[in-house]
Design a protein around this motif. Structure first.
Motif, PDB file in Angstrom:
ATOM      1  N   THR A 103     -14.530  22.227 -21.608  1.00  0.00           N
ATOM      2  CA  THR A 103     -13.467  21.284 -21.235  1.00  0.00           C
ATOM      3  C   THR A 103     -12.131  22.006 -21.113  1.00  0.00           C
ATOM      4  O   THR A 103     -11.376  21.787 -20.157  1.00  0.00           O
ATOM      5  N   ARG A 104     -11.836  22.875 -22.080  1.00  0.00           N
ATOM      6  CA  ARG A 104     -10.580  23.639 -22.027  1.00  0.00           C
ATOM      7  C   ARG A 104     -10.546  24.561 -20.814  1.00  0.00           C
ATOM      8  O   ARG A 104      -9.510  24.700 -20.151  1.00  0.00           O
ATOM      9  N   LEU A 105     -11.676  25.184 -20.505  1.00  0.00           N
ATOM     10  CA  LEU A 105     -11.744  26.059 -19.332  1.00  0.00           C
ATOM     11  C   LEU A 105     -11.468  25.273 -18.053  1.00  0.00           C
ATOM     12  O   LEU A 105     -10.690  25.702 -17.193  1.00  0.00           O
ATOM     13  N   LEU A 111      -7.794  24.018 -13.677  1.00  0.00           N
ATOM     14  CA  LEU A 111      -7.108  22.987 -12.895  1.00  0.00           C
ATOM     15  C   LEU A 111      -5.595  23.223 -12.916  1.00  0.00           C
ATOM     16  O   LEU A 111      -4.926  23.128 -11.881  1.00  0.00           O
ATOM     17  N   VAL A 112      -5.070  23.559 -14.088  1.00  0.00           N
ATOM     18  CA  VAL A 112      -3.632  23.789 -14.237  1.00  0.00           C
ATOM     19  C   VAL A 112      -3.182  25.004 -13.426  1.00  0.00           C
ATOM     20  O   VAL A 112      -2.139  24.980 -12.767  1.00  0.00           O
ATOM     21  N   ARG A 113      -3.972  26.071 -13.457  1.00  0.00           N
ATOM     22  CA  ARG A 113      -3.571  27.321 -12.806  1.00  0.00           C
ATOM     23  C   ARG A 113      -3.851  27.334 -11.307  1.00  0.00           C
ATOM     24  O   ARG A 113      -3.104  27.938 -10.543  1.00  0.00           O
ATOM     25  N   THR A 135      -6.277  24.633  -9.223  1.00  0.00           N
ATOM     26  CA  THR A 135      -6.875  23.635  -8.332  1.00  0.00           C
ATOM     27  C   THR A 135      -6.120  22.315  -8.207  1.00  0.00           C
ATOM     28  O   THR A 135      -6.454  21.506  -7.339  1.00  0.00           O
ATOM     29  N   TYR A 136      -5.117  22.063  -9.060  1.00  0.00           N
ATOM     30  CA  TYR A 136      -4.397  20.787  -8.979  1.00  0.00           C
ATOM     31  C   TYR A 136      -3.763  20.581  -7.608  1.00  0.00           C
ATOM     32  O   TYR A 136      -3.566  19.453  -7.151  1.00  0.00           O
ATOM     33  N   LYS A 137      -3.456  21.691  -6.927  1.00  0.00           N
ATOM     34  CA  LYS A 137      -2.745  21.625  -5.645  1.00  0.00           C
ATOM     35  C   LYS A 137      -3.570  20.965  -4.543  1.00  0.00           C
ATOM     36  O   LYS A 137      -3.031  20.606  -3.492  1.00  0.00           O
ATOM     37  N   TYR A 138      -4.871  20.784  -4.771  1.00  0.00           N
ATOM     38  CA  TYR A 138      -5.721  20.144  -3.762  1.00  0.00           C
ATOM     39  C   TYR A 138      -5.718  18.617  -3.873  1.00  0.00           C
ATOM     40  O   TYR A 138      -6.370  17.934  -3.088  1.00  0.00           O
ATOM     41  N   ASN A 142      -2.796  17.193 -17.279  1.00  0.00           N
ATOM     42  CA  ASN A 142      -3.479  17.208 -15.986  1.00  0.00           C
ATOM     43  C   ASN A 142      -3.005  16.073 -15.084  1.00  0.00           C
ATOM     44  O   ASN A 142      -2.908  16.235 -13.862  1.00  0.00           O
ATOM     45  N   ILE A 143      -2.726  14.916 -15.674  1.00  0.00           N
ATOM     46  CA  ILE A 143      -2.215  13.785 -14.888  1.00  0.00           C
ATOM     47  C   ILE A 143      -0.916  14.173 -14.191  1.00  0.00           C
ATOM     48  O   ILE A 143      -0.743  13.944 -12.986  1.00  0.00           O
ATOM     49  N   ILE A 144       0.003  14.766 -14.949  1.00  0.00           N
ATOM     50  CA  ILE A 144       1.303  15.155 -14.392  1.00  0.00           C
ATOM     51  C   ILE A 144       1.122  16.142 -13.239  1.00  0.00           C
ATOM     52  O   ILE A 144       1.754  16.015 -12.175  1.00  0.00           O
ATOM     53  N   LEU A 145       0.233  17.115 -13.425  1.00  0.00           N
ATOM     54  CA  LEU A 145       0.019  18.122 -12.384  1.00  0.00           C
ATOM     55  C   LEU A 145      -0.679  17.537 -11.156  1.00  0.00           C
ATOM     56  O   LEU A 145      -0.346  17.892 -10.018  1.00  0.00           O
TER      57      LEU A 145
END
Length: 217
Positions: free
Chosen positions: A69-71, A76-78, A80-83, A113-116
Motif C-alpha cells: 500500500t505504501r509503495l 502515485l505521489v511521485r 502517476t497522479y498527473k494522469y 493522494n486526494i489532494i494530488l
C-alpha cells in the motif's frame, strides 16, 4: 445553513484508473509479484485498498499488504497522479453547487493522494469545505465513518452521498443518508440499485438538475 453533500472522488469527480493501475503495477513488479489483468484490477476499484491488495496478492500477510500500500501511494505521489482527469462538467457543477451546499470529499484514498489527484485533474481543492481520506478515520467505506465525521464537523446531517461504487451506496445507507449513484465508474446501474441507490444519474454534471427536481417535490 447550507446543506451538506458528500462526494466520492475516483470515477465520480475524476477519472483516475490510469493513476492507480500504473502505481499498483510498479509496486507489484518491485516486489516481484504477479501483475493482474487490467480488467480484474479495475473491477476491484472502490473497495478499501487493503482489501483490494488481499485479492490481487492473496499470499501476503498484513505487514506485506501495508508495505505494498505504501509503495502504491509513493509511486502515485511521485509519478502517476498527473494522469488524473476531471469527469466532463465536474468543475462547472461544483462551482454551481457550492453556492447552495457545503461540499465534502470522502474517499478510500489517503488524504495526501486526494489532494494530488485533484491537482492532477486541475480541480481546485478549495471548492470543498472538507476532505476526508481513509487515513482520517478508523474505517473507510463501505463503513459510514467518513460520513459521520463530515456530519460532526459541519454539525449537520448530510443530504446525499454521491459515488460510482457499491461501497459508496452501502456507506450512505449505513449512515441513513440518501444516495446518488453515477455511471462514470465500473459499476452498472442494476448493481448500484441493488445496493440501495436512491437515484442514479449518468454523471455528476446531471446533479444540479436532479437536486432541483428532488427539492421541488
Amino acid at each position: 445553513m447550507k446543506k451538506l453533500i458528500c462526494f466520492d472522488l475516483d470515477n465520480t469527480l475524476i477519472y483516475s484508473d490510469k493513476c492507480h493501475i500504473l502505481a499498483y503495477n510498479y509496486a507489484l513488479k518491485q516486489e516481484k509479484l504477479a501483475v493482474p489483468s487490467k480488467k480484474f484490477l479495475v473491477s476491484l476499484f472502490g473497495m478499501p485498498h487493503y482489501k483490494l491488495i488481499e485479492l490481487i496478492a492473496p499470499d501476503l500477510d498484513s505487514e506485506d499488504i501495508e508495505k505494498l500500500t505504501r509503495l502504491h501511494d509513493n509511486i502515485l505521489v511521485r509519478k502517476t497522479y498527473k494522469y488524473s482527469k476531471a469527469v466532463a462538467g465536474t468543475v462547472k457543477t461544483l462551482d454551481t453547487l457550492k453556492k447552495d451546499y457545503n461540499l465534502a470529499i470522502l474517499s478510500n484514498s489517503s488524504h495526501r493522494n486526494i489532494i494530488l489527484l485533484l491537482k492532477g485533474a486541475k480541480i481546485d481543492k478549495n471548492l470543498f469545505k472538507i476532505i476526508i481520506g481513509n487515513d482520517d478515520v478508523k474505517r473507510s467505506k463501505p463503513y459510514p465513518d467518513e460520513i459521520f465525521k463530515a456530519e460532526h464537523l459541519f454539525h449537520t446531517k448530510a443530504d446525499f452521498m454521491i459515488g460510482d461504487s457499491i461501497y459508496d451506496m452501502l456507506a450512505g445507507k449505513r449512515a441513513n443518508v440518501k444516495t446518488i449513484g453515477v455511471l462514470t465508474g465500473h459499476y452498472p446501474r442494476m448493481l448500484l440499485k441493488k445496493q440501495g441507490a436512491d437515484y442514479i444519474i449518468k454523471s455528476v454534471n446531471k446533479l444540479p438538475q436532479l437536486l432541483k427536481e428532488v427539492n421541488n417535490k
